[in-house]
Design a protein around this motif. Structure first.
Motif, PDB file in Angstrom:
ATOM      1  N   ALA A 149      11.974   1.320  -0.235  1.00 45.92           N
ATOM      2  CA  ALA A 149      12.055   0.157   1.240  1.00 45.92           C
ATOM      3  C   ALA A 149      11.511   1.286   1.910  1.00 45.92           C
ATOM      4  CB  ALA A 149      13.372  -0.627   1.212  1.00 45.92           C
ATOM      5  N   GLU A 150      12.159   1.847   2.533  1.00 44.09           N
ATOM      6  CA  GLU A 150      12.297   1.937   4.154  1.00 44.09           C
ATOM      7  C   GLU A 150      11.302   2.857   4.114  1.00 44.09           C
ATOM      8  OE1 GLU A 150      12.183   5.001   7.651  1.00 44.09           O
ATOM      9  OE2 GLU A 150      11.560   5.530   5.865  1.00 44.09           O
ATOM     10  N   PRO A 151      10.003   3.584   3.805  1.00 44.62           N
ATOM     11  CA  PRO A 151       8.832   4.051   4.248  1.00 44.62           C
ATOM     12  C   PRO A 151       7.958   3.012   4.108  1.00 44.62           C
ATOM     13  CG  PRO A 151       9.136   5.052   2.051  1.00 44.62           C
ATOM     14  CD  PRO A 151      10.402   4.271   2.499  1.00 44.62           C
ATOM     15  N   ALA A 152       8.410   2.259   3.357  1.00 45.70           N
ATOM     16  CA  ALA A 152       7.010   0.537   2.923  1.00 45.70           C
ATOM     17  C   ALA A 152       7.431  -0.062   4.166  1.00 45.70           C
ATOM     18  CB  ALA A 152       7.458   0.009   1.347  1.00 45.70           C
ATOM     19  N   VAL A 153       8.924  -0.478   4.372  1.00 48.47           N
ATOM     20  CA  VAL A 153       9.337  -1.681   5.556  1.00 48.47           C
ATOM     21  C   VAL A 153       8.518  -1.104   7.085  1.00 48.47           C
ATOM     22  CG1 VAL A 153      10.625  -2.241   6.938  1.00 48.47           C
ATOM     23  CG2 VAL A 153      10.780  -2.858   4.188  1.00 48.47           C
ATOM     24  N   ARG A 154       8.501   0.538   7.071  1.00 50.86           N
ATOM     25  CA  ARG A 154       7.996   1.149   8.526  1.00 50.86           C
ATOM     26  C   ARG A 154       6.835   0.928   8.743  1.00 50.86           C
ATOM     27  NH1 ARG A 154      10.327   5.080  12.140  1.00 50.86           N
ATOM     28  NH2 ARG A 154      11.695   5.213  11.126  1.00 50.86           N
ATOM     29  N   ARG A 155       5.814   1.440   7.793  1.00 50.19           N
ATOM     30  CA  ARG A 155       4.593   1.642   7.504  1.00 50.19           C
ATOM     31  C   ARG A 155       4.381  -0.345   7.777  1.00 50.19           C
ATOM     32  NH1 ARG A 155       0.161   3.129   3.380  1.00 50.19           N
ATOM     33  NH2 ARG A 155      -1.705   1.688   3.552  1.00 50.19           N
ATOM     34  N   ALA A 156       4.373  -1.267   7.203  1.00 48.42           N
ATOM     35  CA  ALA A 156       4.198  -2.293   7.361  1.00 48.42           C
ATOM     36  C   ALA A 156       4.213  -3.048   8.734  1.00 48.42           C
ATOM     37  CB  ALA A 156       4.830  -3.041   5.933  1.00 48.42           C
ATOM     38  N   LEU A 157       6.411  -2.781   9.432  1.00 51.65           N
ATOM     39  CA  LEU A 157       5.960  -2.989  10.495  1.00 51.65           C
ATOM     40  C   LEU A 157       5.533  -2.182  11.903  1.00 51.65           C
ATOM     41  CD1 LEU A 157      10.106  -3.421  10.799  1.00 51.65           C
ATOM     42  CD2 LEU A 157       7.857  -5.383  10.033  1.00 51.65           C
ATOM     43  N   ARG A 158       4.287  -1.247  11.254  1.00 52.61           N
ATOM     44  CA  ARG A 158       4.115  -1.113  12.459  1.00 52.61           C
ATOM     45  C   ARG A 158       3.518  -1.167  12.741  1.00 52.61           C
ATOM     46  NH1 ARG A 158       2.515   5.266  11.832  1.00 52.61           N
ATOM     47  NH2 ARG A 158       0.704   4.546  10.640  1.00 52.61           N
ATOM     48  N   ALA A 159       2.561  -1.777  11.127  1.00 49.52           N
ATOM     49  CA  ALA A 159       0.837  -2.079  11.278  1.00 49.52           C
ATOM     50  C   ALA A 159       0.503  -3.892  11.852  1.00 49.52           C
ATOM     51  CB  ALA A 159       0.491  -2.146   9.657  1.00 49.52           C
ATOM     52  N   GLY A 160       2.703  -4.237  11.584  1.00 47.92           N
ATOM     53  CA  GLY A 160       2.135  -5.688  12.075  1.00 47.92           C
ATOM     54  C   GLY A 160       2.054  -5.336  13.636  1.00 47.92           C
ATOM     55  N   ALA A 161       3.119  -4.614  14.143  1.00 44.01           N
ATOM     56  CA  ALA A 161       3.208  -4.924  15.394  1.00 44.01           C
ATOM     57  C   ALA A 161       2.018  -4.317  15.757  1.00 44.01           C
ATOM     58  CB  ALA A 161       3.918  -2.979  16.155  1.00 44.01           C
ATOM     59  N   GLY A 162       1.372  -3.285  15.627  1.00 47.88           N
ATOM     60  CA  GLY A 162      -0.024  -2.934  16.241  1.00 47.88           C
ATOM     61  C   GLY A 162      -1.272  -3.836  16.045  1.00 47.88           C
ATOM     62  N   LEU A 163      -1.104  -4.749  14.816  1.00 49.86           N
ATOM     63  CA  LEU A 163      -1.945  -5.768  15.409  1.00 49.86           C
ATOM     64  C   LEU A 163      -1.840  -6.823  15.460  1.00 49.86           C
ATOM     65  CD1 LEU A 163      -3.835  -5.082  11.378  1.00 49.86           C
ATOM     66  CD2 LEU A 163      -4.586  -4.016  13.907  1.00 49.86           C
TER      67      LEU A 163
ATOM     68  N   LEU B 184       0.603  -1.197  -0.010  1.00 50.36           N
ATOM     69  CA  LEU B 184      -0.277   0.363  -0.230  1.00 50.36           C
ATOM     70  C   LEU B 184       1.469   1.348  -0.011  1.00 50.36           C
ATOM     71  CD1 LEU B 184      -2.881  -0.609   2.633  1.00 50.36           C
ATOM     72  CD2 LEU B 184      -3.445  -0.237   0.072  1.00 50.36           C
ATOM     73  N   ALA B 185       1.846   1.063   0.113  1.00 45.28           N
ATOM     74  CA  ALA B 185       2.960   2.471   0.600  1.00 45.28           C
ATOM     75  C   ALA B 185       4.008   2.831  -0.922  1.00 45.28           C
ATOM     76  CB  ALA B 185       3.853   1.945   1.668  1.00 45.28           C
ATOM     77  N   CYS B 186       3.352   1.377  -2.020  1.00 45.32           N
ATOM     78  CA  CYS B 186       4.877   1.503  -2.557  1.00 45.32           C
ATOM     79  C   CYS B 186       3.601   2.110  -4.210  1.00 45.32           C
ATOM     80  CB  CYS B 186       4.874   0.147  -2.951  1.00 45.32           C
ATOM     81  SG  CYS B 186       6.094  -0.481  -2.093  1.00 45.32           S
ATOM     82  N   ASP B 187       3.968   2.856  -5.609  1.00 43.39           N
ATOM     83  CA  ASP B 187       3.428   2.807  -6.131  1.00 43.39           C
ATOM     84  C   ASP B 187       3.298   1.897  -7.688  1.00 43.39           C
ATOM     85  OD1 ASP B 187       2.837   4.939  -5.740  1.00 43.39           O
ATOM     86  OD2 ASP B 187       4.508   6.086  -6.519  1.00 43.39           O
ATOM     87  N   GLY B 188       4.208   1.230  -7.366  1.00 43.33           N
ATOM     88  CA  GLY B 188       3.862  -0.314  -8.332  1.00 43.33           C
ATOM     89  C   GLY B 188       3.613  -1.397  -7.920  1.00 43.33           C
TER      90      GLY B 188
ATOM     91  N   GLU C 299      -0.810  -4.667  -9.500  1.00 45.30           N
ATOM     92  CA  GLU C 299      -1.627  -6.201  -9.123  1.00 45.30           C
ATOM     93  C   GLU C 299      -1.384  -6.800  -8.287  1.00 45.30           C
ATOM     94  OE1 GLU C 299      -1.138  -9.851 -13.150  1.00 45.30           O
ATOM     95  OE2 GLU C 299      -0.636  -7.237 -13.417  1.00 45.30           O
ATOM     96  N   LEU C 300      -0.124  -7.044  -7.640  1.00 45.28           N
ATOM     97  CA  LEU C 300       0.691  -7.487  -7.090  1.00 45.28           C
ATOM     98  C   LEU C 300      -0.608  -7.427  -5.455  1.00 45.28           C
ATOM     99  CD1 LEU C 300       2.160 -10.193  -5.407  1.00 45.28           C
ATOM    100  CD2 LEU C 300       3.970  -8.139  -4.717  1.00 45.28           C
ATOM    101  N   LEU C 301      -1.342  -6.393  -5.440  1.00 44.79           N
ATOM    102  CA  LEU C 301      -1.635  -5.587  -4.074  1.00 44.79           C
ATOM    103  C   LEU C 301      -3.195  -6.740  -4.330  1.00 44.79           C
ATOM    104  CD1 LEU C 301      -1.862  -4.172  -1.677  1.00 44.79           C
ATOM    105  CD2 LEU C 301      -2.937  -2.675  -2.463  1.00 44.79           C
ATOM    106  N   ALA C 302      -3.372  -7.052  -5.225  1.00 40.72           N
ATOM    107  CA  ALA C 302      -5.127  -7.158  -5.772  1.00 40.72           C
ATOM    108  C   ALA C 302      -5.051  -8.190  -5.826  1.00 40.72           C
ATOM    109  CB  ALA C 302      -5.049  -6.965  -6.497  1.00 40.72           C
ATOM    110  N   GLU C 303      -3.522  -9.335  -5.763  1.00 38.27           N
ATOM    111  CA  GLU C 303      -4.078 -10.905  -5.177  1.00 38.27           C
ATOM    112  C   GLU C 303      -3.935 -11.361  -4.265  1.00 38.27           C
ATOM    113  OE1 GLU C 303      -1.742 -11.964  -9.599  1.00 38.27           O
ATOM    114  OE2 GLU C 303      -0.564 -11.234  -7.992  1.00 38.27           O
ATOM    115  N   LEU C 304      -2.169 -10.455  -3.055  1.00 39.98           N
ATOM    116  CA  LEU C 304      -2.861 -10.576  -2.095  1.00 39.98           C
ATOM    117  C   LEU C 304      -4.193 -10.670  -1.130  1.00 39.98           C
ATOM    118  CD1 LEU C 304       0.358 -11.061  -2.154  1.00 39.98           C
ATOM    119  CD2 LEU C 304       0.288  -9.726  -0.516  1.00 39.98           C
ATOM    120  N   ALA C 305      -5.312  -9.444  -1.910  1.00 35.10           N
ATOM    121  CA  ALA C 305      -6.303  -8.319  -1.064  1.00 35.10           C
ATOM    122  C   ALA C 305      -7.274  -9.966  -1.727  1.00 35.10           C
ATOM    123  CB  ALA C 305      -6.728  -8.012  -1.672  1.00 35.10           C
ATOM    124  N   SER C 306      -7.326 -11.279  -2.966  1.00 37.09           N
ATOM    125  CA  SER C 306      -8.182 -11.634  -2.894  1.00 37.09           C
ATOM    126  C   SER C 306      -7.476 -12.944  -1.905  1.00 37.09           C
ATOM    127  CB  SER C 306      -8.294 -11.831  -4.580  1.00 37.09           C
ATOM    128  OG  SER C 306      -7.100 -12.466  -4.829  1.00 37.09           O
ATOM    129  N   GLY C 307      -5.817 -13.443  -1.577  1.00 40.31           N
ATOM    130  CA  GLY C 307      -5.908 -14.583  -1.106  1.00 40.31           C
ATOM    131  C   GLY C 307      -5.456 -15.643  -2.262  1.00 40.31           C
TER     132      GLY C 307
END
Length: 361
Positions: free
Chosen positions: A210-224, A104-108, A111-119
C-alpha cells in the motif's frame, strides 16, 4: 546533464485540448451541471462514456502494453485543465489518475488496470480526499482476507465500481463496490461528492504494497490537481473579463473603471504564474525529474489563485453572481474543496521545506 523542460504546449496537446473542449461544449453545459448537482446522482456518466469510450482518455497514463494509450502526465494535465474549466462532474482525477497510478505501482492489478484504462470500470482509492502525499493514512483491518472498518471523505466513492483499499497489514486490496456500504457525506463541492465507505467483512484481493502505491497515487493526484485548478481559474477570469466588458454602469462598460482593471490585471498575473507551476508539475511527473519538489511548489501556490479567481468572479458579477442559476458558485465551491484536496497549501509548503532543506527553526 539535465536540460530545461519545455513547458509550452505541443501541437498534439493543443489538438487534444481542442477536442476535449468541443466535447465539453456539446455535453457539459452549465445549466445541465447545475441541474445534475441538485439530484442524488451528480455524476454525468454519459459524458464519462464519451470521454473514455469515445476518446480513450481514461488510459492516458497507462502504457500501451498494459491496455492504455501510452501518453504522459502532460496530456492528462491538458484534459484536467478542460475538465476544470467546465467543473465537469466526472471521476477523471480520482479514477484515471489517482486509482490508475496506484495500480501502476502494483504487480497484481493488470486486468483491473486495463478495465480502468478503457473506462469500462471506475476505480476509487479508499483514502480521504484531504490526505497529502506521504500523509498519515486511515487504514482498515485485514483479517483472513476480509476487511473491517471505515474510511471517510472518499471522493467519487458513490460512482466507483471497485475500491483500492490500504489495510493495516501493509497491503493494498481491490474490493468490489457492491461488497461495501457507501454513505454520502455533505460535500461543499457538488460536482465531486465524498462519502464514507464501511467495510464489514468485505473480501479483498491483495494487489501489492500500500505505502508506495498510495504515495505515488497521491503525488500524481496533487500534481495534476493543479492543472484542474488552473482551468478553473482561467475560466473564471475569462468569464469575468467578458462580463465586465458587456455590463454598463453610468453609461460606460464596468470593465473600463481603473480599479477593476487593476484587480483583473493582478488576477491575470496570478493565473499565468499558476500555469507555469502546473505545467512544471505535469512535466516533472512525466519525466520523473524533481517531481516531489515540483508538485509541492504547484500545490503551495495553486490553492490561493483558484480561490481568489473564483471569489473575484463571484463579486465582480454583482447580483447575478449570487444566484443559483449562474455557474460561478460551482467554481467557488470546487476551488474551496480543492484547497484541501491531496493536502493543504500549508502541508505542501512544509513538505517543500523538508525537500529543499529549509525547515523552520
Amino acid at each position: 546533464m539535465s536540460t530545461q523542460p519545455d513547458l509550452l504546449y505541443s501541437e498534439e496537446e493543443e489538438a487534444l485540448r481542442a477536442a476535449v473542449r468541443d466535447l465539453l461544449t456539446d455535453h457539459c453545459d452549465a445549466a445541465g451541471v447545475i441541474a445534475r448537482a441538485e439530484t442524488d446522482a451528480p455524476h454525468d456518466l454519459s459524458l464519462w462514456k464519451a470521454l473514455t469510450d469515445g476518446m480513450g482518455l481514461a488510459g492516458l497514463l497507462v502504457p500501451e502494453d498494459r491496455g492504455g494509450q501510452g501518453a504522459t502526465h502532460r496530456e492528462a494535465a491538458v484534459v484536467l485543465e478542460e475538465l476544470g474549466r467546465a467543473v465537469a462532474p466526472v471521476p477523471y482525477l480520482t479514477s484515471a489518475v489517482v486509482a490508475t497510478e496506484a495500480l501502476l505501482a502494483c504487480d497484481g492489478g493488470g486486468e483491473l488496470l486495463a478495465e480502468l484504462a478503457s473506462g469500462r470500470r471506475i476505480g476509487a482509492l479508499a483514502v480521504g480526499l484531504h490526505t497529502a502525499p506521504g500523509g498519515a493514512l486511515t487504514t482498515v483491518r485485514a483479517e483472513n482476507g476480509t476487511l473491517h472498518g471505515e474510511v471517510s471523505a472518499v471522493a467519487d466513492a458513490g460512482v466507483a465500481d471497485v475500491l483500492l483499499v490500504p489495510a493495516d497489514d501493509g497491503g493494498l486490496y481491490a474490493v468490489e463496490a457492491d461488497a461495501v456500504t457507501v454513505t454520502p457525506q455533505t460535500s461543499l463541492d457538488l460536482t465531486r461528492p465524498v462519502a464514507t465507505v464501511a467495510f464489514d467483512g468485505a473480501s479483498g484481493r491483495r494487489l501489492g504494497d500500500a505505502e508506495p502505491a498510495v504515495r505515488r497515487a497521491l503525488r500524481a493526484g496533487a500534481g495534476l490537481l493543479a492543472s484542474e485548478q488552473l482551468g478553473l481559474a482561467d475560466w473564471t477570469l475569462t468569464e469575468t473579463v467578458r462580463y465586465l466588458k458587456d455590463r454598463k454602469q453610468f453609461n460606460r462598460p464596468v470593465g473600463g473603471f481603473q480599479a477593476l482593471k487593476h484587480r483583473l490585471a493582478q488576477l491575470w498575473l496570478e493565473v499565468v504564474n499558476l500555469r507555469a507551476a502546473a505545467r512544471a508539475a505535469a512535466d516533472a511527473l512525466a519525466t520523473g525529474q524533481d517531481a516531489d519538489v515540483s508538485v509541492a511548489v504547484a500545490q503551495a501556490y495553486a490553492t490561493s489563485v483558484a480561490v481568489h479567481a473564483a471569489e473575484e468572479a463571484l463579486q465582480l458579477h454583482g447580483g447575478i453572481g449570487m444566484t443559483w442559476e449562474h455557474p460561478v458558485h460551482l467554481y467557488l465551491k470546487r476551488a474551496k474543496a480543492d484547497s484541501i484536496a491531496y493536502g493543504t497549501a500549508g502541508a505542501h509548503r512544509e513538505a517543500l521545506a523538508e525537500l529543499v532543506d529549509l525547515r523552520a527553526p
